[in-house]
Write an enzyme that holds these catalytic residues in place. Sequence first.
Site, PDB file in Angstrom:
ATOM      1  N   ARG A 175       0.810  -1.217   0.000  1.00  0.00           N
ATOM      2  CA  ARG A 175       0.000   0.000   0.000  1.00  0.00           C
ATOM      3  C   ARG A 175       0.846   1.271   0.000  1.00  0.00           C
ATOM      4  NH1 ARG A 175      -2.072  -3.749  -1.265  1.00  0.00           N
ATOM      5  NH2 ARG A 175      -3.953  -4.743  -0.514  1.00  0.00           N
ATOM      6  N   SER A 225     -11.759  -0.606   1.905  1.00  0.00           N
ATOM      7  CA  SER A 225     -11.098  -1.010   3.147  1.00  0.00           C
ATOM      8  C   SER A 225     -10.446   0.216   3.797  1.00  0.00           C
ATOM      9  CB  SER A 225     -10.050  -2.075   2.839  1.00  0.00           C
ATOM     10  OG  SER A 225      -9.430  -2.529   4.022  1.00  0.00           O
ATOM     11  N   GLU A 295      -5.707   3.148   5.567  1.00  0.00           N
ATOM     12  CA  GLU A 295      -5.345   2.897   4.187  1.00  0.00           C
ATOM     13  C   GLU A 295      -5.969   3.961   3.290  1.00  0.00           C
ATOM     14  OE1 GLU A 295      -6.519  -0.503   0.938  1.00  0.00           O
ATOM     15  OE2 GLU A 295      -5.631  -1.182   2.813  1.00  0.00           O
TER      16      GLU A 295
END
Length: 302
Positions: A175, A225, A295
């Site tokens: 990420r 998410s 995130e």
Amino acid sequence: MNELIYNDLLAILKTNHVKMNEPLSNYTFTKTGGKADILVLPTSYLEVRDTYNYALTHQIPITVLGNGSNLIIRDGGIRGIVMVLVQMKEVECKGNQIIAQSGATIIETSRFALEKRLSGLEFACGIPGTVGGALYMNAGAYGGEISDVLKEALVLTSEGELKTFAAEELELSYRSSRFSKEHLLILEATFELTPANVDEIKAKMDELTFLRESKQPLEFPSCGSVFKRPPGYFAGKLIQDSGLQGKQIGGAQVSTKHAGFIVNVDGATATDYLELIEHVQKTVKANFGVDLETEVKIIGED
């Protein structure tokens, strides 16, 4: 001042591609966010470059967005120029390579690869972001990620120049990427894929689509998410084990279907989202001593 900027940008882009005081809730998956002073929707690399260089020359803040799928924009909105790249969505095939503009969705790009009988992007068939956003976050799902298939990316540098970077130069990790650390504007990605049986590719994509639809709360607006996976844990399980599923602040709710998602169930504001995120982080920290890192990207003014 904003009217002057608006008029200058009309000379660079089409009239209906420049907007003043535009609600950014129209451009995010959560359907939240304040207004942009000036919003532009370029349709070519030349328009992107000229808009970016105009902002540099006049020292105007510029923010670049994709389709707003992994993003929360605060209720105060964004000052200066907001450039949304969703009009730039061409995808083409050259041999075993798929070349996609940054505004193309990664889902549609994976389906295009299927049409061309090329394997490697099946994992992306349910990721709701753009190609640019996928590169920025090194997006991944079901055991695959962008770094597995990316060959190179065409970018606009902070100096306003076009440059191609090989995948190895982009520091792609979980990420994270060089894009998240430097001012590099993603324009195009080239993916190196493998010829395969079309039925096998489709079967894999159908399986992953079923898994996504059965586990994720796709019936409500969300930013996907919310939290990164903490080492040794799963964010969703920590949230679930903290008894937070169904917890609601304003119109934002921790999904009862998947605890890793926060959904907009009743006209949520960005502030509702941010307060609920903070509550989840504090509760998980108190219960398990684990720091949940977001995130989702959070930008804009309060």
